[in-house]
Design a protein around this motif. Sequence first.
Motif, PDB file in Angstrom:
ATOM      1  N   LEU A   1      -0.993  12.698   1.302  1.00  0.00           N
ATOM      2  CA  LEU A   1      -0.419  11.410   0.883  1.00  0.00           C
ATOM      3  C   LEU A   1       0.898  11.150   1.613  1.00  0.00           C
ATOM      4  N   GLU A   2       1.718  12.177   1.750  1.00  0.00           N
ATOM      5  CA  GLU A   2       2.983  12.018   2.478  1.00  0.00           C
ATOM      6  C   GLU A   2       2.722  11.664   3.943  1.00  0.00           C
ATOM      7  N   ARG A   3       1.777  12.347   4.550  1.00  0.00           N
ATOM      8  CA  ARG A   3       1.423  12.066   5.953  1.00  0.00           C
ATOM      9  C   ARG A   3       0.936  10.631   6.096  1.00  0.00           C
ATOM     10  N   ILE A   4       0.108  10.188   5.166  1.00  0.00           N
ATOM     11  CA  ILE A   4      -0.419   8.818   5.205  1.00  0.00           C
ATOM     12  C   ILE A   4       0.720   7.817   5.062  1.00  0.00           C
TER      13      ILE A   4
ATOM     14  N   LEU B   1       1.565   4.899   7.687  1.00  0.00           N
ATOM     15  CA  LEU B   1       1.596   3.480   7.310  1.00  0.00           C
ATOM     16  C   LEU B   1       2.918   2.842   7.721  1.00  0.00           C
ATOM     17  N   PHE B   2       3.993   3.600   7.659  1.00  0.00           N
ATOM     18  CA  PHE B   2       5.275   3.085   8.119  1.00  0.00           C
ATOM     19  C   PHE B   2       5.195   2.770   9.611  1.00  0.00           C
TER      20      PHE B   2
ATOM     21  N   LEU C   1       0.840  -1.194   0.000  1.00  0.00           N
ATOM     22  CA  LEU C   1       0.000   0.000   0.000  1.00  0.00           C
ATOM     23  C   LEU C   1       0.878   1.249   0.000  1.00  0.00           C
ATOM     24  N   ASN C   2       1.921   1.234   0.825  1.00  0.00           N
ATOM     25  CA  ASN C   2       2.791   2.399   0.888  1.00  0.00           C
ATOM     26  C   ASN C   2       3.472   2.643  -0.461  1.00  0.00           C
ATOM     27  N   ALA C   3       3.872   1.578  -1.132  1.00  0.00           N
ATOM     28  CA  ALA C   3       4.494   1.727  -2.448  1.00  0.00           C
ATOM     29  C   ALA C   3       3.498   2.288  -3.457  1.00  0.00           C
ATOM     30  N   CYS C   4       2.251   1.848  -3.386  1.00  0.00           N
ATOM     31  CA  CYS C   4       1.209   2.393  -4.270  1.00  0.00           C
ATOM     32  C   CYS C   4       1.050   3.892  -4.037  1.00  0.00           C
ATOM     33  N   LEU C   5       1.069   4.293  -2.776  1.00  0.00           N
ATOM     34  CA  LEU C   5       0.920   5.712  -2.465  1.00  0.00           C
ATOM     35  C   LEU C   5       2.137   6.511  -2.920  1.00  0.00           C
ATOM     36  N   GLY C   6       3.325   5.892  -2.867  1.00  0.00           N
ATOM     37  CA  GLY C   6       4.509   6.559  -3.390  1.00  0.00           C
ATOM     38  C   GLY C   6       4.373   6.855  -4.871  1.00  0.00           C
TER      39      GLY C   6
END
Length: 146
Positions: free
Chosen positions: A21-24, A28-29, A1-6
């Motif tokens: 998006l950066e905050r999310i 997630l991390f 999910l984090n990679a998708c958001l990246g």
Amino acid sequence: LNACLGLCRCLSEGLGLDHLLERIQNLLFDAGAELGGPRDGRYYRTAFDNDDVRQLEVSIDEQTEALPPLKNFILPGGVPLAAHLHHARTVCRRAERAILRLHRREPVEELTLIFFNRLSDWLFVAARTANRLADRKDVIWSAKEV
């Protein structure tokens, strides 16, 4: 999910979605530390608080006000950013189901469950927003005629 958001962030410059998006991504991390080990473990930390959920809900409400009312089901698509946000939403829903399975074996913080649920809703609205900002209509689902 984090990679998708990246990937979404690479496409979101200048659209007003990048900051959240950066905050999310950072949250997630943190969620990885919460979900990846025992509660009494050295690296355990609660990832989310009420304000994190509230930020998503406020953003959903603000974006929804600027969108045309949803009168049809829509398909993932439109501009590339919207398509990637829809993809991230499906990955988020899968993560949410995995967290629920984990919760049946080991208690998971309630705010974690709530956050992932609201995040998938936010990603849906953000995808619609990406299409609106690009002056592209959502892709409307048309039922197969029987």
